[in-house]
Design an enzyme around this catalytic site. Structure first.
Site, mmCIF file in Angstrom:
data_model
loop_
_atom_site.group_PDB
_atom_site.id
_atom_site.type_symbol
_atom_site.label_atom_id
_atom_site.label_comp_id
_atom_site.label_asym_id
_atom_site.label_seq_id
_atom_site.Cartn_x
_atom_site.Cartn_y
_atom_site.Cartn_z
ATOM 1 N N LEU A 1 38.050 21.040 57.534
ATOM 2 C CA LEU A 1 38.193 22.386 56.998
ATOM 3 C C LEU A 1 39.691 22.614 56.813
ATOM 4 C CD1 LEU A 1 36.271 24.764 56.334
ATOM 5 C CD2 LEU A 1 36.631 25.603 58.659
ATOM 6 N N ASP A 2 40.100 23.054 55.629
ATOM 7 C CA ASP A 2 41.523 23.264 55.354
ATOM 8 C C ASP A 2 42.153 24.197 56.375
ATOM 9 O OD1 ASP A 2 41.379 21.678 53.107
ATOM 10 O OD2 ASP A 2 41.085 23.357 51.738
ATOM 11 N N ALA A 3 43.445 24.041 56.580
ATOM 12 C CA ALA A 3 44.159 24.905 57.526
ATOM 13 C C ALA A 3 44.038 26.379 57.140
ATOM 14 C CB ALA A 3 45.632 24.506 57.602
#
Length: 206
Positions: A44-46
């Site tokens: 999951l992207d930051a």
């Protein structure tokens, strides 16, 4: 070794990795977990929030992260990944239809998705304050979408909504392969025991 399956509500700004290899300003998962056998089942992207699954079981990891081929899509046991997406603007029927039917991105057309507009009061979670808050522009409304996808192209949801003219302001992953965020607090995690139904859904034997 017993199978460990962890559901984690990843805060905004936390990287989906245990080491900071690039010297970024973002926090890693290291402050939250000490078990070195854990692997991330679907990054999951930051700048995205919500459900992150960690497991020490390679079979479970593969079942969650390996997307179905387009030819196998209709017969896939996978229940996809559902995101709550706050976008800029009001969503039209044509935009919904385009998201649902598949969007042509630079790396190919996405698989058919499930997209619907939801009122903020009808979201399946109680929203928490994000730090920093989303950007807001006067006189431009925002909308919420529930979007379920069945693959994992890089930054796929953001790219899909941008492609149809709906810039993404906030992205929260609600469910992955039938596992839901529920009422899990931000930065909190829970250990889950795999049931027989979970194993059947994932297509694994335990």
């Amino acid at each position: 070794m017993a199978t460990s399956l962890i559901l984690f509500n990843k805060p905004y700004g936390v990287q989906s990795q245990f080491r900071d290899d690039n010297g970024n300003a973002h926090t890693t998962l290291a402050p939250y977990f000490t078990d070195k056998s854990l692997r991330i089942a679907g990054r999951l992207d930051a700048t995205s929030e919500g459900l992150l699954i960690l497991t020490n079981d390679g079979q479970v990891n593969k079942a969650i992260t390996q997307p179905p081929r387009a030819t196998q899509f209709k017969n896939s046991n996978k229940q996809g990944k559902t995101y709550l997406v706050q976008v800029e603007g009001l969503v039209s029927a044509a935009q919904l239809a385009e998201l649902s039917g598949g969007v042509m991105l630079k790396d190919g057309k996405t698989l058919p998705a499930v997209a619907k507009v939801v009122a903020e009061a009808e979201l399946p979670i109680q929203l928490w304050q994000r730090n920093p808050p989303i950007r807001e522009r006067k006189n431009i409304p925002t909308s919420w979408l529930m979007l379920t996808i069945y693959e994992g192209k890089n930054r796929q949801v953001r790219r899909m909504t941008a492609h149809v003219g709906l810039p993404c302001l906030r992205l929260i992953r609600w469910s992955v392969a039938g596992f839901e965020l529920g009422e899990l607090g931000v930065g909190k995690f829970v250990h889950v025991h795999l049931t027989n139904e979970d194993c059947r859904r994932l297509g694994i034997t335990h």
